[in-house]
Design a protein around this motif. Sequence first.
Motif, short mmCIF file in Angstrom:
data_model
loop_
_atom_site.label_atom_id
_atom_site.label_comp_id
_atom_site.label_asym_id
_atom_site.label_seq_id
_atom_site.Cartn_x
_atom_site.Cartn_y
_atom_site.Cartn_z
N ASP A 1 0.83 -1.21 0.00
CA ASP A 1 0.00 0.00 0.00
C ASP A 1 0.87 1.26 0.00
O ASP A 1 0.59 2.22 -0.74
N ILE A 2 1.90 1.25 0.84
CA ILE A 2 2.81 2.40 0.92
C ILE A 2 3.45 2.67 -0.44
O ILE A 2 3.50 3.82 -0.90
N SER A 3 3.91 1.61 -1.08
CA SER A 3 4.55 1.77 -2.40
C SER A 3 3.59 2.37 -3.41
O SER A 3 3.97 3.25 -4.20
N THR A 4 2.35 1.94 -3.38
CA THR A 4 1.34 2.47 -4.30
C THR A 4 1.09 3.95 -4.05
O THR A 4 1.02 4.76 -5.00
N ILE A 5 0.96 4.34 -2.80
CA ILE A 5 0.70 5.74 -2.47
C ILE A 5 1.89 6.61 -2.84
O ILE A 5 1.73 7.71 -3.39
N VAL A 6 3.12 6.15 -2.53
CA VAL A 6 4.31 6.92 -2.89
C VAL A 6 4.39 7.10 -4.40
O VAL A 6 4.71 8.18 -4.91
N THR A 7 4.07 6.04 -5.14
CA THR A 7 4.05 6.13 -6.61
C THR A 7 3.05 7.16 -7.08
O THR A 7 3.34 7.99 -7.95
N ASP A 8 1.84 7.12 -6.50
CA ASP A 8 0.80 8.07 -6.90
C ASP A 8 1.20 9.52 -6.62
O ASP A 8 0.99 10.41 -7.44
N VAL A 9 1.78 9.76 -5.45
CA VAL A 9 2.09 11.13 -5.02
C VAL A 9 3.30 11.68 -5.75
O VAL A 9 3.33 12.85 -6.15
N THR A 10 4.32 10.85 -5.94
CA THR A 10 5.57 11.34 -6.53
C THR A 10 5.62 11.22 -8.04
O THR A 10 6.40 11.89 -8.71
N GLY A 11 4.77 10.33 -8.60
CA GLY A 11 4.81 10.10 -10.03
C GLY A 11 5.95 9.20 -10.46
O GLY A 11 6.16 8.96 -11.66
N ARG A 12 6.69 8.67 -9.49
CA ARG A 12 7.79 7.76 -9.79
C ARG A 12 7.46 6.38 -9.24
O ARG A 12 7.06 6.25 -8.08
#
Length: 279
Positions: A201-212
Amino acid sequence: MTTTGTTLVIGATGTTGSRTAAQLTAAGHRVRAASRRAALVPGAEPVPFDWYDSATHAAALDEVDRVYLIPPLGDSDPAAIMLPFLRRARATGVRRAVLLSSSAIPEGGPAVGTVHQALPELFEEWAVLRPSWFMQNFTGAHSHAVSIREDGIISTAAGSGRVGFVDAEDIAAVAVRALTDEQAPNTDLILTGPEALSYDDISTIVTDVTGRRVIHHRLSFEQMRDQLATLMPVEFAAMLAGLDRAIAEGAEDRVTDTVQRLTGSPARAFRAVLEREMR
């Protein structure tokens, strides 16, 4: 809140100490900011402090009536150095102590759990904060944050286990109430965010927020231990890998209302914290 004397914040340049000092001074409380280099903290009186140098303790405690305690980092037996200091603190007029521990360490448990157990015998006014894993592990200088920035990877042995990650600002807000409210909590407090999240879940949210794109790299206990052992003693590495294994088994899959109950404000969600700290 009640008017207080002076609060000694140990570890005043660290993740929770800096935020606790800032929130105390913003509310008009007198703060002595303790760190090894007596670093300047806005609105606070800087003072040198080293757990392992008792010569720094007297000046830090002078005219202090309450203290926020960050244990010495990486010490497997912090009670050996902390308990003599706390006895000295009580003798010099400290009447309230708030200890930062961990949701993973119960009263009487290993490391700081021994200090937790002793605190009620030393002080009539006390609290032990037991936060879950910090949300700032993914935004600051923690190895997860570095790995996210450099490799787009979060490596754990936590599997699909979930954690009630908590914002360090919320930990500090609870610390301020525990230090300054007219009535001390006189108990331990489990602190979490508003939701339990897996590292996927954390990885998904970081991806969404940072675009990376960020992925969760799942390791075995042994792989995690060996990876950490390149950075620290193997015993400590095994302990940290064991915490991941406990997460995989569900030990941190919980959410509490402690932040809301003590501060009157809801605990911040991970996405909101990420957006705040990465903008």
